[in-house]
Design a protein around this motif. Structure first.
Motif, PDB file in Angstrom:
ATOM      1  N   ASN A 316      32.285  22.541  53.267  1.00 41.96           N
ATOM      2  CA  ASN A 316      33.388  22.410  54.458  1.00 41.96           C
ATOM      3  C   ASN A 316      34.028  21.060  54.293  1.00 41.96           C
ATOM      4  OD1 ASN A 316      31.037  20.713  54.713  1.00 41.96           O
ATOM      5  ND2 ASN A 316      31.203  20.740  57.045  1.00 41.96           N
ATOM      6  N   LEU A 366      34.432  25.713  60.126  1.00 43.68           N
ATOM      7  CA  LEU A 366      32.849  26.250  59.814  1.00 43.68           C
ATOM      8  C   LEU A 366      32.228  25.578  61.424  1.00 43.68           C
ATOM      9  CD1 LEU A 366      30.630  27.186  58.369  1.00 43.68           C
ATOM     10  CD2 LEU A 366      30.058  24.681  57.650  1.00 43.68           C
ATOM     11  N   LEU A 367      33.127  24.631  61.959  1.00 45.08           N
ATOM     12  CA  LEU A 367      32.386  24.019  63.220  1.00 45.08           C
ATOM     13  C   LEU A 367      32.797  25.153  64.365  1.00 45.08           C
ATOM     14  CD1 LEU A 367      31.352  21.690  64.751  1.00 45.08           C
ATOM     15  CD2 LEU A 367      33.721  20.562  64.922  1.00 45.08           C
ATOM     16  N   SER A 368      33.752  25.609  64.321  1.00 45.99           N
ATOM     17  CA  SER A 368      34.094  26.499  65.366  1.00 45.99           C
ATOM     18  C   SER A 368      33.432  28.100  65.258  1.00 45.99           C
ATOM     19  CB  SER A 368      35.658  26.986  65.791  1.00 45.99           C
ATOM     20  OG  SER A 368      36.252  27.204  64.659  1.00 45.99           O
ATOM     21  N   ASN A 369      33.131  28.338  63.953  1.00 43.49           N
ATOM     22  CA  ASN A 369      32.324  29.671  63.527  1.00 43.49           C
ATOM     23  C   ASN A 369      31.441  29.426  62.490  1.00 43.49           C
ATOM     24  OD1 ASN A 369      31.914  32.272  62.755  1.00 43.49           O
ATOM     25  ND2 ASN A 369      33.931  32.897  61.895  1.00 43.49           N
ATOM     26  N   SER A 370      30.209  29.155  62.832  1.00 43.58           N
ATOM     27  CA  SER A 370      29.007  29.017  62.125  1.00 43.58           C
ATOM     28  C   SER A 370      28.729  30.073  61.420  1.00 43.58           C
ATOM     29  CB  SER A 370      27.995  28.445  62.988  1.00 43.58           C
ATOM     30  OG  SER A 370      27.903  27.213  63.215  1.00 43.58           O
ATOM     31  N   ALA A 396      27.314  17.679  59.121  1.00 45.35           N
ATOM     32  CA  ALA A 396      27.009  18.502  60.273  1.00 45.35           C
ATOM     33  C   ALA A 396      26.075  17.690  61.218  1.00 45.35           C
ATOM     34  CB  ALA A 396      26.228  19.493  59.554  1.00 45.35           C
ATOM     35  N   TYR A 400      27.114  22.437  64.757  1.00 43.03           N
ATOM     36  CA  TYR A 400      26.946  23.346  63.654  1.00 43.03           C
ATOM     37  C   TYR A 400      25.666  23.960  63.698  1.00 43.03           C
ATOM     38  CZ  TYR A 400      30.775  20.906  61.395  1.00 43.03           C
ATOM     39  OH  TYR A 400      32.135  20.170  61.081  1.00 43.03           O
ATOM     40  N   ASP A 401      25.632  25.232  63.270  1.00 37.45           N
ATOM     41  CA  ASP A 401      24.405  25.925  63.331  1.00 37.45           C
ATOM     42  C   ASP A 401      23.580  25.498  62.017  1.00 37.45           C
ATOM     43  OD1 ASP A 401      22.033  27.590  63.738  1.00 37.45           O
ATOM     44  OD2 ASP A 401      23.261  29.245  64.326  1.00 37.45           O
ATOM     45  N   VAL A 402      23.147  24.420  61.788  1.00 33.56           N
ATOM     46  CA  VAL A 402      22.335  24.075  60.497  1.00 33.56           C
ATOM     47  C   VAL A 402      21.149  24.938  60.139  1.00 33.56           C
ATOM     48  CG1 VAL A 402      21.106  22.340  59.251  1.00 33.56           C
ATOM     49  CG2 VAL A 402      23.463  21.755  60.695  1.00 33.56           C
ATOM     50  N   PHE A 405      22.801  27.940  58.516  1.00 27.08           N
ATOM     51  CA  PHE A 405      23.056  27.788  57.246  1.00 27.08           C
ATOM     52  C   PHE A 405      21.950  27.822  56.354  1.00 27.08           C
ATOM     53  CE2 PHE A 405      26.489  24.794  59.309  1.00 27.08           C
ATOM     54  CZ  PHE A 405      27.292  25.974  59.856  1.00 27.08           C
TER      55      PHE A 405
END
Length: 701
Positions: A316, A366-370, A396, A400-402, A405
């Motif tokens: 990202n 990526l922040l707005s759409n994990s 992240a 963020y949906d770590v 990920f």
């Protein structure tokens, strides 16, 4: 492990010099054997105490109810020698001698003491580890015959976890320091052994036994010397058969390092470039430092079977994408060119400002759409051009949906079965990925470095396995003769020619009239050289004349050179009249017999500056044409071989064939050749061949 079972899996262990204090050399092994669950019998020996650390103590070895399989000798100096002799007389199978002050500090008296111990052991069929050994540790069986402080910090549960790494070292500290690094990454170790001075059981022999343990999936070695190549060759053969990777850290790369190794373990210094060639020949990866020894460990334990080294990077961050491409290029990992279908699918998923060519930049989207991560990974997984993957997550956190990920990455790795690494600087992010079994590194450079090592080592092992399958095994080391004689150049050229090495057309002339006649026969400008088995460097005495254009001049030079050689007090073997050989590039071929590794062949850029530029590569016979081609690709001048600036390619195949012939000469004991120096070897354009124009051969007396 059958050959040294008593060293790796003893049924009973006695400790001579046992202490009730677990922080003393004689107390540590007693403590560790209990702590790590050794199931065999423990016999502390100390005449001053009836009990040591909860075990009955015995006054002497002779008072034990049985002959123990292993004895730890934890007493110093001459007491250690006497203890070893007692062990041999009692029927002990292995003695681990922890005492120091032997060959590592005194090459004469210290080595003599070592020989006394070894001779006593051999007469009784006993083996010795050490002296100057920190000890042996097999966490698979709990046989911890060591006094390492590192094990004090280890919890039994962690130590007894299923470990698949073996660490063997001639140094005590370096047998355990890597264990500390690996523990930090949650990697358990099964074996860690320190052989010390290698007076009897060497690190190579012990490694052969450890390599037979089916639970070992990666072997790490620390070496300060290689006094005998035989066990390392056997180890490499076992490892290649088992597909067991070996990573070796060999110290003493510099003169200062060699001197330090000498004072540390009494080690013999090995010529460093020959060590490189030996490891490469046998599929052993040579680590440059401690980080290189351990940083890629977990990649080896994944069970991956890589098919290439083309890399796909996803991040990202555009900067991480660029830095990853830079790092990969520097180590020779090409960025994979993704298929047009892959690119089209990625464009349909990612926003227009994202980059879909490799490396793939997801940007801040990526922040707005994990979900982007999970959406693109299955697409990339199907691309046949990708051999390995790096996912960079430099920043992240909230938003963020770590965890998603991490799950998507783990599923991606499972789906592809290909190597996947993650670069994540933030510990909180790295921990989430690691929890799902993904290999995580702090930076993209470290991730690329580890991935490169793993992939390049796999290729190295493949080449070594192929070489072993198609080439005869290395013969027993031919001991160089005590005396050697230099052949004169005429005899050197004759020997080479008889073995299929192309040499310049020439005549050896023993009179002025013969020299004149030789000029006429060769028909053109010639080279005239004085010939003497006592003179290696002819140019320095004026014994080389180029471009001689007349018969009279040739005759005059003959007389002059005869006088020069006589004045030098050297034997006069005549004068060589040779054709002027042209070519595109001056190359060199050299060979000698290393006292440890046997025949070594050196190839590379030649001419008078060969020792200045040192653009050369080493090969260990037996080798084939493909091995020589691979070596030539590593030269700085390699791009010239294909032709540059419109020039035609050079006749590399002819040069390769000459190198193969030299390798065959060096393997042939009947040839009696000790060393060869061919410089220059004139290399022509494709179809023109190559030709040796100057040769010095040393022959065993």
């Amino acid at each position: 492990m059958s050959r040294l079972r008593a060293a790796l899996d003893p049924k009973s262990i006695a400790i001579i010099g046992a202490s009730d204090n677990p922080n003393k050399v004689g107390g540590r092994p007693v403590h560790f054997l209990g702590k790590f669950g050794f199931k065999g019998k423990i016999y502390p020996i100390n005449p001053t105490r009836p009990e040591i650390q909860g075990h009955k103590s015995y006054a002497s070895l002779q008072d034990l109810p049985e002959a123990p399989e292993m004895v730890i000798v934890a007493v110093a100096g001459d007491n250690a020698i006497a203890a070893v002799e007692d062990c041999a007389a009692a029927g002990v199978k292995v003695a681990v001698v922890m005492a120091s002050g032997f060959g590592e500090v005194d090459q004469i008296a210290g080595k003599a003491k070592e020989r006394r111990m070894v001779e006593a052991a051999r007469k009784a069929g006993m083996r010795i580890v050490g002296p100057n050994s920190q000890g042996l540790a097999n966490f698979g069986t709990g046989a911890i015959a060591s006094f390492s402080t590192m094990f004090v910090e280890m919890e039994p549960a962690a130590a007894n976890a299923k470990g698949h790494v073996a660490m063997l070292s001639q140094s005590g500290a370096l047998s355990t320091v890597p264990v500390g690094f690996l523990r930090q990454r949650g990697i358990a170790v099964r074996h860690t052994h320190a052989t010390g001075n290698d007076s009897d059981i060497t690190v190579g022999e012990l490694a052969c036994a450890v390599a037979e343990d089916p639970e070992v999936k990666l072997m790490l070695l620390y070496l300060e010397s290689i006094p005998d190549k035989a066990y390392l060759e056997e180890l490499a053969a076992i490892a290649l058969d088992r597909d067991l990777p070996i990573i070796a850290l060999k110290s003493g790369r510099t003169e200062a390092g060699k001197a330090a190794a000498q004072s540390h373990t009494g080690a013999l210094a090995n010529e460093d470039r020959v060590v490189d060639a030996f490891f490469e020949h046998h599929g052993i990866w040579r680590a440059p430092d401690m980080r290189g020894l351990v940083e890629a460990t977990e990649l080896y334990l994944k069970g991956w079977k890589p098919q290439g080294r083309r890399l796909v990077a996803i991040s990202n961050s555009g900067a991480v994408c660029v830095l990853t491409a830079d790092a990969a290029t520097q180590v020779g990992m090409p960025m994979a060119k993704l298929a047009s279908e892959t690119d089209a699918k990625l464009k349909s998923i990612l926003p227009g400002f994202a980059t879909t060519t490799n490396p793939i930049d997801l940007t801040a989207a990526l922040l707005s759409n994990s979900a982007l991560f999970g959406d693109i990974l299955p697409v990339i997984a199907k691309d046949p051009a990708a051999d390995a993957f790096l996912i960079g997550v430099p920043v992240a956190g909230p938003g963020y949906d770590v965890p998603a990920f991490s799950r998507d990455t783990a599923a991606f790795a499972e789906q592809t079965g290909k190597p996947v690494v993650v670069a994540a600087t933030q510990p909180s992010v790295a921990q989430v990925f690691a929890a799902n079994g993904t290999s995580v590194f702090p930076t993209e450079v470290e991730a690329v470095s580890a991935l490169h090592q793993f992939l390049a080592h796999h290729e190295l092992m493949f080449r070594a396995r192929s070489r072993r399958a198609t080439r005869p095994p290395s013969e027993a080391l031919i001991t160089p003769r005590a005396e050697t004689l230099m052949l004169n150049e005429a005899d050197s050229l004759a020997l080479l020619s008889s073995r299929g090495v192309p040499v310049v057309p020439h005549r050896l002339c023993l009179s002025r009239s013969e020299a004149v006649a030789a000029f006429t026969l060769i028909d053109g400008p010639v080279v005239v050289k004085g010939c003497s088995a006592d003179i290696a460097h002819k140019s320095e005495l004026g014994l080389v004349r180029l471009g001689v254009t007349s018969a009279d001049a040739t005759g005059a030079i003959y007389t002059e050179m005869e006088q020069i050689i006589a004045k030098a007090g050297a034997r006069f073997d005549g004068v060589i009249v040779a054709a002027m050989a042209g070519g595109r590039r001056e190359m060199m071929i050299g060979a000698h017999r290393d006292p440890v590794f046997g025949p070594v062949v050196v190839i590379g850029d030649g001419g008078k500056y060969v020792e200045v530029f040192r653009d050369t590569k080493l090969l260990l016979p037996p080798f084939a044409a493909a091995d020589v081609h691979d070596a030539l690709k590593g030269l700085r001048i390699a791009p010239l071989f294909a032709g540059a600036h419109g020039e035609p390619p050079m006749d590399v195949d002819a040069f390769v064939e000459a190198v193969v012939r030299v390798g065959e000469i060096m393997r042939d004991e009947s040839a009696g050749v000790v060393s060869i120096d061919l410089n220059p070897v004139m290399l022509g354009s494709a179809g023109e061949g190559c030709v040796v124009v100057d040769a010095v051969v040393f022959h065993g007396a």
